[in-house]
Design a protein around this motif. Sequence first.
Motif, PDB file in Angstrom:
ATOM      1  N   ILE A  28       0.820  -1.202   0.000  1.00 48.21           N
ATOM      2  CA  ILE A  28       0.000   0.000   0.000  1.00 48.21           C
ATOM      3  C   ILE A  28       0.858   1.257   0.000  1.00 48.21           C
ATOM      4  O   ILE A  28       1.748   1.407   0.830  1.00 48.21           O
ATOM      5  N   THR A  29       0.551   2.143  -0.928  1.00 52.61           N
ATOM      6  CA  THR A  29       1.192   3.449  -0.966  1.00 52.61           C
ATOM      7  C   THR A  29       0.363   4.467  -0.197  1.00 52.61           C
ATOM      8  O   THR A  29       0.888   5.227   0.615  1.00 52.61           O
ATOM      9  N   SER A  30      -0.933   4.465  -0.450  1.00 48.92           N
ATOM     10  CA  SER A  30      -1.846   5.349   0.256  1.00 48.92           C
ATOM     11  C   SER A  30      -3.266   4.835   0.092  1.00 48.92           C
ATOM     12  O   SER A  30      -3.564   4.071  -0.824  1.00 48.92           O
ATOM     13  N   ILE A  31      -4.134   5.262   0.990  1.00 49.78           N
ATOM     14  CA  ILE A  31      -5.541   4.902   0.935  1.00 49.78           C
ATOM     15  C   ILE A  31      -6.366   6.174   0.973  1.00 49.78           C
ATOM     16  O   ILE A  31      -6.179   7.007   1.853  1.00 49.78           O
ATOM     17  N   ASN A  32      -7.246   6.306   0.021  1.00 50.82           N
ATOM     18  CA  ASN A  32      -8.142   7.455  -0.003  1.00 50.82           C
ATOM     19  C   ASN A  32      -9.367   7.123   0.855  1.00 50.82           C
ATOM     20  O   ASN A  32      -9.234   6.861   2.040  1.00 50.82           O
ATOM     21  N   THR A  33     -10.530   7.112   0.260  1.00 52.69           N
ATOM     22  CA  THR A  33     -11.748   6.858   1.014  1.00 52.69           C
ATOM     23  C   THR A  33     -11.884   5.385   1.387  1.00 52.69           C
ATOM     24  O   THR A  33     -11.586   4.498   0.586  1.00 52.69           O
ATOM     25  N   MET A  34     -12.345   5.134   2.603  1.00 49.94           N
ATOM     26  CA  MET A  34     -12.687   3.798   3.056  1.00 49.94           C
ATOM     27  C   MET A  34     -14.151   3.825   3.470  1.00 49.94           C
ATOM     28  O   MET A  34     -14.662   4.861   3.900  1.00 49.94           O
ATOM     29  N   GLY A  35     -14.808   2.704   3.338  1.00 57.60           N
ATOM     30  CA  GLY A  35     -16.210   2.693   3.699  1.00 57.60           C
ATOM     31  C   GLY A  35     -16.773   1.313   3.919  1.00 57.60           C
ATOM     32  O   GLY A  35     -16.085   0.304   3.751  1.00 57.60           O
ATOM     33  N   TRP A  36     -18.025   1.312   4.317  1.00 52.89           N
ATOM     34  CA  TRP A  36     -18.762   0.085   4.534  1.00 52.89           C
ATOM     35  C   TRP A  36     -20.015   0.076   3.678  1.00 52.89           C
ATOM     36  O   TRP A  36     -20.749   1.068   3.631  1.00 52.89           O
ATOM     37  N   TYR A  37     -20.245  -1.026   3.012  1.00 50.86           N
ATOM     38  CA  TYR A  37     -21.443  -1.259   2.237  1.00 50.86           C
ATOM     39  C   TYR A  37     -22.144  -2.482   2.804  1.00 50.86           C
ATOM     40  O   TYR A  37     -21.556  -3.276   3.541  1.00 50.86           O
ATOM     41  N   ARG A  38     -23.403  -2.648   2.459  1.00 48.15           N
ATOM     42  CA  ARG A  38     -24.113  -3.837   2.894  1.00 48.15           C
ATOM     43  C   ARG A  38     -25.056  -4.311   1.797  1.00 48.15           C
ATOM     44  O   ARG A  38     -25.494  -3.528   0.958  1.00 48.15           O
ATOM     45  N   GLN A  39     -25.346  -5.589   1.836  1.00 45.43           N
ATOM     46  CA  GLN A  39     -26.239  -6.178   0.857  1.00 45.43           C
ATOM     47  C   GLN A  39     -27.109  -7.231   1.528  1.00 45.43           C
ATOM     48  O   GLN A  39     -26.604  -8.205   2.082  1.00 45.43           O
ATOM     49  N   ALA A  40     -28.404  -7.014   1.464  1.00 49.48           N
ATOM     50  CA  ALA A  40     -29.366  -7.968   1.977  1.00 49.48           C
ATOM     51  C   ALA A  40     -29.817  -8.869   0.828  1.00 49.48           C
ATOM     52  O   ALA A  40     -29.736  -8.479  -0.338  1.00 49.48           O
ATOM     53  N   PRO A  41     -30.305 -10.079   1.134  1.00 46.05           N
ATOM     54  CA  PRO A  41     -30.758 -10.983   0.077  1.00 46.05           C
ATOM     55  C   PRO A  41     -31.794 -10.327  -0.824  1.00 46.05           C
ATOM     56  O   PRO A  41     -32.761  -9.736  -0.346  1.00 46.05           O
ATOM     57  N   GLY A  42     -31.578 -10.423  -2.125  1.00 49.13           N
ATOM     58  CA  GLY A  42     -32.516  -9.864  -3.080  1.00 49.13           C
ATOM     59  C   GLY A  42     -32.431  -8.367  -3.272  1.00 49.13           C
ATOM     60  O   GLY A  42     -33.240  -7.802  -4.018  1.00 49.13           O
ATOM     61  N   LYS A  43     -31.483  -7.726  -2.628  1.00 47.52           N
ATOM     62  CA  LYS A  43     -31.340  -6.281  -2.745  1.00 47.52           C
ATOM     63  C   LYS A  43     -29.953  -5.913  -3.262  1.00 47.52           C
ATOM     64  O   LYS A  43     -29.013  -6.698  -3.191  1.00 47.52           O
ATOM     65  N   GLN A  44     -29.845  -4.702  -3.774  1.00 46.25           N
ATOM     66  CA  GLN A  44     -28.563  -4.212  -4.261  1.00 46.25           C
ATOM     67  C   GLN A  44     -27.661  -3.822  -3.100  1.00 46.25           C
ATOM     68  O   GLN A  44     -28.126  -3.472  -2.020  1.00 46.25           O
ATOM     69  N   ARG A  45     -26.373  -3.886  -3.362  1.00 43.99           N
ATOM     70  CA  ARG A  45     -25.416  -3.427  -2.375  1.00 43.99           C
ATOM     71  C   ARG A  45     -25.548  -1.913  -2.233  1.00 43.99           C
ATOM     72  O   ARG A  45     -25.640  -1.194  -3.228  1.00 43.99           O
ATOM     73  N   GLU A  46     -25.546  -1.436  -1.002  1.00 38.38           N
ATOM     74  CA  GLU A  46     -25.724  -0.019  -0.753  1.00 38.38           C
ATOM     75  C   GLU A  46     -24.671   0.509   0.206  1.00 38.38           C
ATOM     76  O   GLU A  46     -24.161  -0.215   1.070  1.00 38.38           O
ATOM     77  N   LEU A  47     -24.372   1.768   0.059  1.00 38.06           N
ATOM     78  CA  LEU A  47     -23.422   2.421   0.947  1.00 38.06           C
ATOM     79  C   LEU A  47     -24.031   2.592   2.328  1.00 38.06           C
ATOM     80  O   LEU A  47     -25.165   3.041   2.465  1.00 38.06           O
TER      81      LEU A  47
END
Length: 121
Positions: A28-47
């Motif tokens: 790793i040189t650098s990391i910009n944005t980090m985050g968490w997403y989630r996905q429930a069954p039958g649904k799209q992944r969301e921030l």
Amino acid sequence: QVQLVESGRGSVQAGGSLRLSCAASGNITSINTMGWYRQAPGKQRELVAAITSGGSTNFADSVNSRFTISRDNARNAVYLQMTSLKPEDTAVYYCNAAVKSWPSLKLGDYWGQGTQVTVSS
């Protein structure tokens, strides 16, 4: 190659709390944005929440005021503290990071394998 590893899998009752952790490793040189997403069954992944390298944060309306995101730049880690959990929060949670790593000169988008969070009524 960069790897993101999540921890904090668990099952809790509504109103409970859970803390998720994610650590990045590799050339790793650098990391910009980090985050968490989630996905429930039958649904799209969301921030769920994101945090920039400077500490600015963004939350989904559904979790705002209940979740807190933080990061430790020295450890290339990001954390999600979840409180007042609701059944609607049940999903697989994924860590995400925009990482610049050797030998690439560009930012790459990396994902963890996901960790299951289950909230019962």
